[in-house]
Write a protein that holds these residues in place. Structure first.
Motif, mmCIF file in Angstrom:
data_model
loop_
_atom_site.group_PDB
_atom_site.id
_atom_site.type_symbol
_atom_site.label_atom_id
_atom_site.label_comp_id
_atom_site.label_asym_id
_atom_site.label_seq_id
_atom_site.Cartn_x
_atom_site.Cartn_y
_atom_site.Cartn_z
ATOM 1 N N ASP A 133 -0.651 6.167 -4.799
ATOM 2 C CA ASP A 133 0.411 5.459 -4.032
ATOM 3 C C ASP A 133 1.727 5.494 -4.815
ATOM 4 O OD1 ASP A 133 2.090 3.727 -2.452
ATOM 5 O OD2 ASP A 133 0.788 1.855 -2.804
ATOM 6 N N ASP A 134 1.882 6.787 -5.232
ATOM 7 C CA ASP A 134 3.372 6.894 -5.742
ATOM 8 C C ASP A 134 3.721 6.085 -7.023
ATOM 9 O OD1 ASP A 134 5.666 8.681 -6.176
ATOM 10 O OD2 ASP A 134 6.719 8.020 -4.458
ATOM 11 N N GLY A 135 2.673 5.938 -7.883
ATOM 12 C CA GLY A 135 2.935 5.087 -8.998
ATOM 13 C C GLY A 135 2.808 3.840 -8.865
ATOM 14 N N TYR A 136 2.627 3.143 -7.589
ATOM 15 C CA TYR A 136 2.308 1.527 -7.637
ATOM 16 C C TYR A 136 0.510 1.438 -7.916
ATOM 17 C CZ TYR A 136 6.713 0.709 -5.813
ATOM 18 O OH TYR A 136 8.261 0.594 -5.856
ATOM 19 N N ASP A 137 0.052 2.418 -8.104
ATOM 20 C CA ASP A 137 -1.308 2.421 -8.518
ATOM 21 C C ASP A 137 -1.436 2.768 -10.242
ATOM 22 O OD1 ASP A 137 -0.348 4.949 -7.809
ATOM 23 O OD2 ASP A 137 -2.422 5.894 -7.554
ATOM 24 N N ILE A 138 -1.241 1.988 -10.885
ATOM 25 C CA ILE A 138 -1.056 1.975 -12.351
ATOM 26 C C ILE A 138 -2.201 2.028 -13.101
ATOM 27 C CG2 ILE A 138 -0.044 0.675 -14.480
ATOM 28 C CD1 ILE A 138 2.121 -0.671 -12.549
ATOM 29 N N ALA A 139 -2.202 3.142 -14.235
ATOM 30 C CA ALA A 139 -3.548 3.250 -14.933
ATOM 31 C C ALA A 139 -3.247 2.928 -16.408
ATOM 32 C CB ALA A 139 -3.726 4.912 -14.851
ATOM 33 N N ASP A 140 -1.878 2.548 -16.689
ATOM 34 C CA ASP A 140 -1.725 1.881 -18.050
ATOM 35 C C ASP A 140 -0.385 1.518 -17.913
ATOM 36 O OD1 ASP A 140 -0.944 1.554 -20.722
ATOM 37 O OD2 ASP A 140 -1.306 3.690 -21.440
ATOM 38 N N TYR A 141 -0.444 0.023 -18.225
ATOM 39 C CA TYR A 141 0.871 -0.825 -18.133
ATOM 40 C C TYR A 141 1.748 -0.853 -19.434
ATOM 41 C CZ TYR A 141 -0.901 -3.392 -14.017
ATOM 42 O OH TYR A 141 -1.334 -3.744 -12.565
ATOM 43 N N TYR A 142 1.340 0.020 -20.370
ATOM 44 C CA TYR A 142 2.207 -0.027 -21.375
ATOM 45 C C TYR A 142 2.607 1.421 -22.048
ATOM 46 C CZ TYR A 142 0.176 -4.594 -22.302
ATOM 47 O OH TYR A 142 -0.162 -5.938 -22.105
ATOM 48 N N ASN A 143 2.957 2.114 -20.964
ATOM 49 C CA ASN A 143 3.326 3.518 -21.317
ATOM 50 C C ASN A 143 4.094 3.979 -19.943
ATOM 51 O OD1 ASN A 143 3.839 5.705 -22.908
ATOM 52 N ND2 ASN A 143 1.653 5.958 -23.411
ATOM 53 N N VAL A 144 4.830 5.316 -20.448
ATOM 54 C CA VAL A 144 5.534 6.139 -19.309
ATOM 55 C C VAL A 144 4.677 7.232 -19.273
ATOM 56 C CG1 VAL A 144 7.532 7.309 -19.066
ATOM 57 C CG2 VAL A 144 7.739 4.974 -19.912
ATOM 58 N N SER A 145 4.713 7.690 -17.802
ATOM 59 C CA SER A 145 3.910 9.105 -17.642
ATOM 60 C C SER A 145 4.521 10.077 -17.921
ATOM 61 C CB SER A 145 4.166 9.092 -15.837
ATOM 62 O OG SER A 145 3.655 10.266 -15.513
#
Ligand code: GLC
Ligand code: CA
Length: 530
Positions: free
Chosen positions: A61-73
């Protein structure tokens, strides 16, 4: 920059980092690319940038599906690049808010992997599990084009999990105090890093209760207030902006008594701007604003014309929705869920007068305006791309290959035809005094000279023509009259009770007599007494 109510006067600019500017030739926009373009953003007159999610994510969902809240892709850069962006923006007096997705994670998030691995996992209760899919029956399905239920079956552990959006976005269980604590940590982490606040994604759905529609529940408001409390104590100039697609009464609950959200999108107003134009009738706008409760002094509406989603049509009647589809989405592929997946310029048939008119409303109705990147130059969309991706295409900087967006292969195809970068780009429009960009920039800059737009009251002026939308904004002794012709015929306007006064049109510095004004089709006038 110290000013706790800065957001009341601010002009916002929404950016998809992926689509804005690529700095390293991998075809994906990134944080360094965005940093390179801060001059452009500053020149437009933007006070605050909202960046869409940049967290590591499988991008279902274009990043609205987060796999890590503490980093930047990785694609966008490193945390240090974000710090660099924040520092460079702050140097220019520009703030940055980012998306905070509280309601759900990606199904690839380690919490969910652990949660679904075993019924006895300590993370099981981070999510909402059930033996039956009959719980919370009747709750609306938001992504109805794709999802047929808010429950998804998990084969391994033989239970269903709850999701308000895609099934790849399991809802967190906010009844679990550990989840509540995790999210407060996330908030603290980004604000400590220098972020100026959050566009809080889907705050409406945090808690579920049987027998309700599971939206805007008291428990949800109580938790949101805890976030606000943290912010007020530790980061007093940071803001929370609510993305809650609700009717005005319910929406205003998100401000509570000035101790919950600083801002909320006015979802019901947005489609009515288009409706008023379509029907040559001011009533849709005046009526919804009359139905909008007044809000605490320290709160502000966020107003917008378009964003990265479909133009959502939840907050209109069935009849109004049909009319909107008929006028603005003549082909079936333009409709998505209930809304319209097109950009502003194509929706308005690239009619320059109409585009300027709705922007005049954006910049003068009560609230702070949010410009969607690219709409200031009238960018088009790509209906061949699935879902909402057609309105998230690369920013068109100039007419060089790939629109000056990347030196590599762009992550998606560029817009072709009349909206192609050869015809629509920032470089050409900056150079042309008659461009859309220059018209928008002028409105932004005039707005910034008068507190009345962000802070003033609004009073609608009765006219003899329902197709004229006239109002006066007033603040601290300053009064500005806004007059809009919503139709395609010439009309005349008389300012009642203001005989023989000479007014100056702030947009072109011309003097006008408001006793009898001639309004050209779709014209807009910002008038101040001389
Ligand atoms: C919000 C976002 C939308 C996203 C959804 C789920 O509505 O604007 O893009 O898909 O939340 O996170
Ligand atoms: Ca890149």
């Amino acid at each position: 920059m110290h000013n706790e109510l800065w957001y009341k006067d601010a002009v916002f600019y929404q950016i998809s980092v992926r689509a804005f500017k690529d700095s390293n030739g991998d075809g994906h926009g990134d944080l360094r690319g965005l940093t390179e373009k801060l001059d452009y953003i500053q020149n437009l007159g933007v006070d605050c940038i909202w960046i869409m999610p940049i967290y590591p994510s499988p991008l279902r969902d274009d990043g609205y599906d987060i796999a890590d809240y503490y980093n930047v892709s990785d694609e966008y850069g490193k945390l240090d690049d974000l710090k660099g962006l924040i520092a460079a923006a702050h140097e220019r007096g520009i703030r940055i808010i980012m998306d905070l997705v509280l309601n759900h994670t990606s199904d690839r998030h380690p919490w969910f992997r652990a949660s679904r691995s075993d019924k006895n996992s300590p993370y099981r209760s981070y999510y909402v599990w059930s033996d039956t899919d009959k719980k919370y029956e009747g709750v609306r399905i938001i992504f109805g084009d794709i999802e047929k239920s808010n429950w998804a079956w998990d084969d391994k552990t033989q239970q269903y999990y709850w999701h308000r959006f895609f099934s790849s976005q399991p809802d967190l269980n906010f009844d679990n105090p550990a989840v509540q604590a995790e999210m407060l940590n996330v908030v603290r982490f980004w604000l400590t890093l220098g972020i100026d606040g959050f566009r809080v994604d889907a705050p409406t759905y945090l808690f579920e209760r049987e027998g309700t529609n599971c939206e805007s529940l008291p428990e949800t408001h109580t938790y949101l207030k805890r976030i606000r409390y943290l912010i007020d104590n530790e980061f007093p100039e940071a803001i929370m902006l609510a993305e809650s697609n609700q009717w005005p009464q319910e929406l205003s609950q998100y401000f509570s008594s000035g101790d919950e959200f600083h801002m909320a999108f006015h979802f019901p107003l947005m489609p009515r701007i288009f409706l008023s134009l379509a029907e040559n009738n001011a009533a849709p706008i005046t009526e919804i604003l009359k139905d909008t409760p007044s809000i605490p002094e320290n709160c502000q509406w966020a107003i917008f014309l378009r964003n990265h989603d479909e133009l959502s049509l939840e907050m209109v009647t069935d009849e109004e929705r049909k009319l909107m589809w008929h006028k603005f989405a003549p082909e079936p592929q333009m409709i998505h869920n209930l809304g319209i997946r097109r950009r502003l310029a194509p929706i308005l048939n690239n009619d320059r007068c109409k585009i300027e008119l709705v922007n005049s409303l954006l910049f003068t109705l009560p609230g702070s305006p949010i410009i969607y990147y690219g709409d200031e130059i009238g960018m088009g969309d790509n209906l061949n791309l699935p879902d909402r991706n057609g309105v998230r295409t690369p920013m068109q900087w100039n007419s060089s290959p790939n629109a000056g967006f990347t030196k590599g292969e762009p992550f998606t195809e560029l817009i072709q035809g009349q909206y192609g970068f050869q015809h629509v780009n920032t470089e050409a429009q900056l150079a042309n005094p008659d461009s859309l960009y220059r018209a928008i920039r002028r409105m932004v800059h005039i707005r910034k000279e008068h507190h009345v737009f962000g802070r003033g009251s609004i009073h609608f002026i009765e006219t003899n023509d329902t197709g004229i939308l006239a109002y006066v904004r007033e603040h601290g002794g300053e009064k500005i009259f806004m007059i809009h012709n919503l139709g395609n015929s010439i009309k005349s306007f008389t300012q009642p009770g203001e005989h023989q006064s000479e007014y100056i049109n702030l947009l072109n510095n011309e003097t006008q007599d408001m006793q009898s004004m001639k309004l050209n089709p779709y014209s807009y006038h910002w008038m101040k007494k001389k």
